[in-house]
Structure formats: structure tokens, C-alpha cells
Design a protein around this motif. Structure first.
Motif, PDB file in Angstrom:
ATOM      1  N   THR A 199       0.811  -1.227   0.000  1.00  0.00           N
ATOM      2  CA  THR A 199       0.000   0.000   0.000  1.00  0.00           C
ATOM      3  C   THR A 199       0.844   1.275   0.000  1.00  0.00           C
ATOM      4  OG1 THR A 199      -0.133  -0.128   2.419  1.00  0.00           O
ATOM      5  CG2 THR A 199      -1.928  -1.119   1.158  1.00  0.00           C
ATOM      6  N   LEU A 200       2.162   1.139   0.070  1.00  0.00           N
ATOM      7  CA  LEU A 200       3.023   2.320   0.124  1.00  0.00           C
ATOM      8  C   LEU A 200       3.116   3.026  -1.228  1.00  0.00           C
ATOM      9  CD1 LEU A 200       5.994   0.990   2.328  1.00  0.00           C
ATOM     10  CD2 LEU A 200       4.095   2.466   3.024  1.00  0.00           C
ATOM     11  N   GLY A 201       2.917   2.268  -2.304  1.00  0.00           N
ATOM     12  CA  GLY A 201       3.002   2.885  -3.632  1.00  0.00           C
ATOM     13  C   GLY A 201       4.397   3.359  -3.967  1.00  0.00           C
ATOM     14  N   PHE A 202       5.405   2.606  -3.543  1.00  0.00           N
ATOM     15  CA  PHE A 202       6.795   3.004  -3.748  1.00  0.00           C
ATOM     16  C   PHE A 202       7.224   2.741  -5.189  1.00  0.00           C
ATOM     17  CE2 PHE A 202      11.350   2.040  -3.706  1.00  0.00           C
ATOM     18  CZ  PHE A 202      11.854   3.162  -3.071  1.00  0.00           C
ATOM     19  N   ASP A 203       7.887   3.705  -5.811  1.00  0.00           N
ATOM     20  CA  ASP A 203       8.413   3.568  -7.174  1.00  0.00           C
ATOM     21  C   ASP A 203       9.770   4.261  -7.239  1.00  0.00           C
ATOM     22  OD1 ASP A 203       6.322   2.266  -8.973  1.00  0.00           O
ATOM     23  OD2 ASP A 203       5.146   3.855  -8.021  1.00  0.00           O
ATOM     24  N   PHE A 204      10.777   3.505  -7.694  1.00  0.00           N
ATOM     25  CA  PHE A 204      12.129   4.054  -7.765  1.00  0.00           C
ATOM     26  C   PHE A 204      12.784   3.550  -9.047  1.00  0.00           C
ATOM     27  CE2 PHE A 204      16.697   3.945  -6.748  1.00  0.00           C
ATOM     28  CZ  PHE A 204      16.888   5.278  -6.408  1.00  0.00           C
ATOM     29  N   THR A 205      13.398   4.450  -9.781  1.00  0.00           N
ATOM     30  CA  THR A 205      14.006   4.095 -11.073  1.00  0.00           C
ATOM     31  C   THR A 205      15.521   4.207 -10.991  1.00  0.00           C
ATOM     32  OG1 THR A 205      12.053   4.919 -12.254  1.00  0.00           O
ATOM     33  CG2 THR A 205      14.071   4.597 -13.539  1.00  0.00           C
ATOM     34  N   LEU A 206      16.201   3.130 -11.434  1.00  0.00           N
ATOM     35  CA  LEU A 206      17.657   3.114 -11.536  1.00  0.00           C
ATOM     36  C   LEU A 206      18.024   3.094 -13.016  1.00  0.00           C
ATOM     37  CD1 LEU A 206      18.575   0.466  -8.793  1.00  0.00           C
ATOM     38  CD2 LEU A 206      18.810   2.954  -8.632  1.00  0.00           C
ATOM     39  N   GLY A 207      18.763   4.116 -13.451  1.00  0.00           N
ATOM     40  CA  GLY A 207      19.093   4.202 -14.864  1.00  0.00           C
ATOM     41  C   GLY A 207      17.869   4.571 -15.679  1.00  0.00           C
ATOM     42  N   GLU A 208      17.759   3.955 -16.856  1.00  0.00           N
ATOM     43  CA  GLU A 208      16.667   4.290 -17.755  1.00  0.00           C
ATOM     44  C   GLU A 208      15.503   3.312 -17.681  1.00  0.00           C
ATOM     45  OE1 GLU A 208      18.187   4.622 -21.667  1.00  0.00           O
ATOM     46  OE2 GLU A 208      19.500   6.331 -21.223  1.00  0.00           O
ATOM     47  N   SER A 209      15.801   2.038 -17.312  1.00  0.00           N
ATOM     48  CA  SER A 209      14.737   1.040 -17.410  1.00  0.00           C
ATOM     49  C   SER A 209      14.527   0.201 -16.156  1.00  0.00           C
ATOM     50  CB  SER A 209      15.027   0.094 -18.588  1.00  0.00           C
ATOM     51  OG  SER A 209      16.278  -0.542 -18.420  1.00  0.00           O
ATOM     52  N   PHE A 210      15.492   0.158 -15.265  1.00  0.00           N
ATOM     53  CA  PHE A 210      15.374  -0.710 -14.087  1.00  0.00           C
ATOM     54  C   PHE A 210      14.556   0.003 -13.005  1.00  0.00           C
ATOM     55  CE2 PHE A 210      16.691  -2.859 -10.201  1.00  0.00           C
ATOM     56  CZ  PHE A 210      16.644  -4.189 -10.587  1.00  0.00           C
ATOM     57  N   LYS A 211      13.396  -0.579 -12.692  1.00  0.00           N
ATOM     58  CA  LYS A 211      12.486   0.051 -11.742  1.00  0.00           C
ATOM     59  C   LYS A 211      12.220  -0.858 -10.547  1.00  0.00           C
ATOM     60  CE  LYS A 211      10.067   2.749 -15.281  1.00  0.00           C
ATOM     61  NZ  LYS A 211       8.759   3.064 -15.897  1.00  0.00           N
ATOM     62  N   ILE A 212      12.126  -0.254  -9.385  1.00  0.00           N
ATOM     63  CA  ILE A 212      11.795  -0.959  -8.145  1.00  0.00           C
ATOM     64  C   ILE A 212      10.459  -0.428  -7.647  1.00  0.00           C
ATOM     65  CG2 ILE A 212      12.449  -1.443  -5.760  1.00  0.00           C
ATOM     66  CD1 ILE A 212      14.221  -2.832  -7.748  1.00  0.00           C
ATOM     67  N   HIS A 213       9.481  -1.318  -7.504  1.00  0.00           N
ATOM     68  CA  HIS A 213       8.159  -0.949  -7.026  1.00  0.00           C
ATOM     69  C   HIS A 213       7.908  -1.557  -5.648  1.00  0.00           C
ATOM     70  CE1 HIS A 213       7.366   0.379 -11.144  1.00  0.00           C
ATOM     71  NE2 HIS A 213       7.839  -0.789 -11.560  1.00  0.00           N
ATOM     72  N   SER A 214       6.760  -1.256  -5.111  1.00  0.00           N
ATOM     73  CA  SER A 214       6.419  -1.790  -3.786  1.00  0.00           C
ATOM     74  C   SER A 214       6.405  -3.317  -3.778  1.00  0.00           C
ATOM     75  CB  SER A 214       5.042  -1.267  -3.349  1.00  0.00           C
ATOM     76  OG  SER A 214       5.059   0.127  -3.209  1.00  0.00           O
ATOM     77  N   TRP A 215       5.934  -3.940  -4.872  1.00  0.00           N
ATOM     78  CA  TRP A 215       5.886  -5.398  -4.901  1.00  0.00           C
ATOM     79  C   TRP A 215       7.278  -6.009  -4.971  1.00  0.00           C
ATOM     80  CZ3 TRP A 215       7.817  -7.992  -9.173  1.00  0.00           C
ATOM     81  CH2 TRP A 215       7.951  -7.261 -10.352  1.00  0.00           C
ATOM     82  N   ASN A 216       8.251  -5.286  -5.541  1.00  0.00           N
ATOM     83  CA  ASN A 216       9.641  -5.760  -5.502  1.00  0.00           C
ATOM     84  C   ASN A 216      10.172  -5.770  -4.076  1.00  0.00           C
ATOM     85  OD1 ASN A 216       9.510  -3.931  -8.309  1.00  0.00           O
ATOM     86  ND2 ASN A 216      10.501  -5.932  -8.554  1.00  0.00           N
ATOM     87  N   ILE A 217       9.886  -4.684  -3.344  1.00  0.00           N
ATOM     88  CA  ILE A 217      10.316  -4.604  -1.948  1.00  0.00           C
ATOM     89  C   ILE A 217       9.657  -5.718  -1.124  1.00  0.00           C
ATOM     90  CG2 ILE A 217      10.378  -3.151   0.107  1.00  0.00           C
ATOM     91  CD1 ILE A 217      12.097  -2.113  -2.183  1.00  0.00           C
ATOM     92  N   TYR A 218       8.405  -5.970  -1.409  1.00  0.00           N
ATOM     93  CA  TYR A 218       7.669  -7.030  -0.723  1.00  0.00           C
ATOM     94  C   TYR A 218       8.337  -8.384  -0.922  1.00  0.00           C
ATOM     95  CZ  TYR A 218       3.694 -10.141   0.290  1.00  0.00           C
ATOM     96  OH  TYR A 218       2.877 -11.125   0.777  1.00  0.00           O
ATOM     97  N   LEU A 219       8.753  -8.682  -2.146  1.00  0.00           N
ATOM     98  CA  LEU A 219       9.420  -9.951  -2.420  1.00  0.00           C
ATOM     99  C   LEU A 219      10.811 -10.000  -1.784  1.00  0.00           C
ATOM    100  CD1 LEU A 219       8.396 -10.547  -6.150  1.00  0.00           C
ATOM    101  CD2 LEU A 219       7.581 -11.759  -4.120  1.00  0.00           C
TER     102      LEU A 219
END
Length: 280
Positions: A199-219
Motif C-alpha cells: 500500500t506504500l506505492g513506492f516507485d524508484f528508477t535506476l538508470g533508464e529502465s530498471f524500476k523498483i516498485h512496492s511489490w519488488n520490496i515485498y518480495l
């Protein structure tokens, strides 16, 4: 025939008399003991509690491996362009991996040993969960979940053997109840983690295409129990039962002594089984 006796008048040539004196003086008679006698002599105490504590993250890792995707779908649907068919396959691919490896784990458990299988299996599972967490597309998630299911079957089976074989028959029946409670708690903790993280809605982009979302953090967080338990089992002993079945009775006796010392707080040399231990 000369009859030897000590100052108490006990016939030292009479084995039955010696056993009775030893029993009264709390000194166990030096005779072979089987596994049940040896494990019963270690008592129940701190070691068993420590074992239950380590079993918590190990048991949770099995639940986390098979159930996480159900909570990830709503958050990752747009990021991974998931269709209804994709979701159905992702829910089943973990079980497909478990089924495909089911026939080898019994053999490996009796060949490698319970401890080694738990260490390797749990650490590999944490790696595959992290791999899934780093996924940027549907294909990588499928591969990660299949490999995670392939591996987690081994630690899941070995955990029950490992915990059971450190308990005597009197306490062994309770092991399944304790493991059942651990697994049940895992099914409660997992949705709570999802509620707190997704539910945090976290979105973080590394470089041009690599993205980290809340579901990535969850895993990523779901990989922690397997990682912790895998490291903890490195410092735990192999089960005496397995060592006895492989003929390493002396090593098994040393483990019995260490468990006894930790459970009772007494020195290892006061372990009451003074004779050899046998697999019979």
C-alpha cells in the motif's frame, strides 16, 4: 572363589548389585543404549526451544514461496502487463516446480543429511525469491517462481525430520503441532506484510529502465526468512539419528552430550549414557 567388596559390603563381582548401587548413587550403568534411550537422556530444554525459534523462519519460507504471488498480482499487474492467463500460470508454476522435484528429496535427505539439505535449500530459495523480486518482466518471474518451488520442497520435508529427530517419543508427537502452528502463523504474517508494504506505492528508477516498485520490496522482504534460517542451520548440529544410520555413532554421542549440556546446564561429561550407542 574370592568375593570382592567395598566398605559398604556390596559384592563387586555381582553385576546386579553394582547396577543397584549405581542407580542409588545416580550413576548410570555403563551399557549400550539405542537412539530412544540416548535422546531421552538429553531431556527437553533450551536446545529444543532454540530449535523451535529457528524453525519459525524456515517454516515461513515455505508459506512465503507458495503464496506471495496472490498478493503481488494487484500491484504488479500493470508493471508486468499480466493477463488473466498469466496470473493463473504464475499461481501454479510454483507447485509445478514442487511436483517436478518431489521424487528426489527423500533420497537427498537420507544421503546428504538433514542439516546440509536445509542449509543449501533455504539459501537457494532466498536467492530465487530475490531473483523474482528483481524481475522486470513476466518471463523472469515465471523462472524464479518455478525454481523456488523446485527447491523449497526439500527444506520443507527436511525440516520435519530435523526437528522430530531431536525429540524423544514422549515429545515427538507435539512436534507436528508446533510446526502446524508455525505454518499457520506464516499464513497470517504474509498478508499483514502485504498490507503494510504494497500500500506504500513506492516507485524508484535506476538508470533508464530498471524500476523498483512496492511489490519488488515485498518480495525482497519475503526472502529474509529463508536467508536467516539457512544461515542459522549452518551453526546447528546434524541430527544424531542420521549420524547413527550412517554408522557415525561416536559423532552422534558427542551431539547427544552437547544437547544434554545445553538443556540441563550440566557438564557434557555428566551425560548419563556412558556406554556405546547403537542404531538398534
Amino acid at each position: 572363589m574370592t568375593v570382592q567388596s567395598n566398605e559398604t559390603g556390596v559384592d563387586l563381582n555381582n553385576t546386579d548389585s553394582l547396577k543397584e548401587v549405581n542407580k542409588k548413587n545416580s550413576v548410570n550403568y555403563n551399557e549400550p543404549a539405542d537412539f530412544e534411550k540416548a535422546i531421552s537422556a538429553t531431556k527437553w530444554g533450551k536446545f529444543n526451544i532454540l530449535l523451535y525459534i529457528i524453525a519459525i523462519p524456515a517454516g515461513w519460507s515455505s508459506i512465503f514461496e507458495t503464496t506471495t504471488m496472490s498478493y503481488v498480482f494487484p500491484a504488479a499487474q500493470c508493471d508486468l502487463d499480466l493477463t488473466l492467463e498469466n496470473k493463473g500460470f504464475l499461481n501454479s508454476v510454483t507447485y509445478l516446480g514442487m511436483i517436478s522435484s518431489a521424487f528426489i528429496w527423500g533420497f537427498l535427505c537420507d544421503t546428504l543429511g538433514r542439516k546440509k539439505l536445509l542449509c543449501i535449500g533455504l539459501l537457494l530459495d532466498s536467492f530465487f525469491v530475490l531473483m523474482t523480486g528483481l524481475s522486470q518482466n513476466y518471463t523472469t518471474v515465471v523462472i524464479g517462481k518455478f525454481l523456488g518451488g523446485f527447491i523449497i520442497n526439500g527444506p520443507f520435508a527436511a525440516l520435519t525430520c530435523y526437528v522430530s529427530e531431536f525429540h524423544c517419543a514422549h515429545h515427538r508427537a507435539r512436534v507436528q503441532m508446533v510446526l502446524g502452528i508455525i505454518f499457520s502463523c506464516g499464513t497470517v504474517v504474509l498478508p499483514l506484510l502485504a498490507w503494510g508494504i504494497l500500500t506504500l506505492g513506492f516507485d524508484f528508477t535506476l538508470g533508464e529502465s530498471f524500476k523498483i516498485h512496492s511489490w519488488n520490496i515485498y518480495l525482497f522482504i519475503c526472502a529474509v526468512p529463508a536467508l536467516i534460517s539457512g544461515v542459522c542451520f549452518m551453526f546447528m548440529p546434524e541430527t544424531p539419528k542420521f549420524l547413527m544410520t550412517t554408522g557415525n555413532n561416536q559423532k552422534a554421542l558427542e551431539i547427544f552430550q552437547k544437547v544434554y549440556s545445553l538443556n540441563t546446564g550440566k557438564p557434557m561429561d555428566t551425560y548419563p549414557v556412558l556406554g556405546k550407542i547403537t542404531s538398534g
